[in-house]
Design a protein around this motif. Structure first.
Motif, mmCIF file in Angstrom:
data_model
loop_
_atom_site.group_PDB
_atom_site.id
_atom_site.type_symbol
_atom_site.label_atom_id
_atom_site.label_comp_id
_atom_site.label_asym_id
_atom_site.label_seq_id
_atom_site.Cartn_x
_atom_site.Cartn_y
_atom_site.Cartn_z
ATOM 1 N N ALA A 92 31.706 40.096 37.098
ATOM 2 C CA ALA A 92 32.657 39.056 37.490
ATOM 3 C C ALA A 92 34.073 39.606 37.543
ATOM 4 C CB ALA A 92 32.591 37.892 36.497
ATOM 5 N N ALA A 107 34.543 31.694 38.489
ATOM 6 C CA ALA A 107 35.295 32.947 38.493
ATOM 7 C C ALA A 107 36.786 32.689 38.679
ATOM 8 C CB ALA A 107 34.771 33.877 39.585
ATOM 9 N N VAL A 108 37.143 31.776 39.573
ATOM 10 C CA VAL A 108 38.554 31.436 39.779
ATOM 11 C C VAL A 108 39.126 30.802 38.508
ATOM 12 C CG1 VAL A 108 40.097 29.841 41.015
ATOM 13 C CG2 VAL A 108 38.489 31.268 42.286
ATOM 14 N N PHE A 113 29.531 30.003 41.202
ATOM 15 C CA PHE A 113 30.127 31.289 40.870
ATOM 16 C C PHE A 113 31.615 31.322 41.190
ATOM 17 C CE2 PHE A 113 31.799 35.316 42.347
ATOM 18 C CZ PHE A 113 31.711 36.060 41.185
ATOM 19 N N SER A 114 31.992 30.954 42.410
ATOM 20 C CA SER A 114 33.396 31.060 42.824
ATOM 21 C C SER A 114 34.302 30.179 41.980
ATOM 22 C CB SER A 114 33.551 30.708 44.306
ATOM 23 O OG SER A 114 32.868 31.641 45.099
ATOM 24 N N GLY A 115 33.915 28.925 41.767
ATOM 25 C CA GLY A 115 34.735 28.018 40.964
ATOM 26 C C GLY A 115 34.897 28.500 39.535
#
Length: 151
Positions: free
Chosen positions: A75, A28-29, A24-26
């Motif tokens: 997101a 979203a960034v 998710f984080s990768g």
């Protein structure tokens, strides 16, 4: 990363950016960088598997639910209803009673959220400037080192 009024001036410093991990984080960034980049840029998303699917969202078991209500899982902080709209548009009735629509209080299946995060990344990629490119590096990062002021 230092805080600035807008992320655009900060992104101008780079010609390429590596994002390690496609959860998710990768994702979203990477999607946010795709949206904000105002100059030519190559983004390298390093993930050995399919981005956005990993252990958390790769399950196909519809009984594996998110632990946060769907209305709080967007997101995009500036569009809190984004996930809920996607869920009703892209997966209508799947996993729900016939004809039922998802609402903000429901706990959606994790599999749907993985598909959603993949959609967010692909949508940002499609909308990015032509000279801003996302590259999926199907590998894993095991170390990072600094050379000549670069990482």
């Amino acid at each position: 990363m230092k805080e600035v009024g807008s992320s655009r001036p900060l992104l101008k410093q780079f010609r390429s950016i590596a994002v390690i991990g496609g959860g998710f984080s990768g994702c979203a960034v990477s999607a946010q960088i795709l949206r904000l980049a105002g100059e030519p840029l190559d983004i390298y998303l390093i993930e050995k598997d399919v981005p956005a699917r990993g252990a958390a969202y790769g399950t196909r078991d519809l009984g594996h639910l998110l632990n946060v209500p769907a209305g709080q899982m967007s997101a995009w902080p500036d569009d809190p209803g984004h996930f809920l709209r996607w869920l009703n548009e892209k997966s209508p009735g799947v996993g729900f009673e016939e004809g039922a629509r998802a609402d903000g209080a429901m706990f959606a299946p994790r599999h749907f959220y993985g598909r959603y995060i993949e959609f967010v990344l692909r949508e940002a990629e499609a909308a990015a400037r032509g000279d801003v490119r996302l590259h999926h590096v199907k590998d894993e990062a095991v170390a990072v080192k600094r050379e000549k002021g670069r990482v």
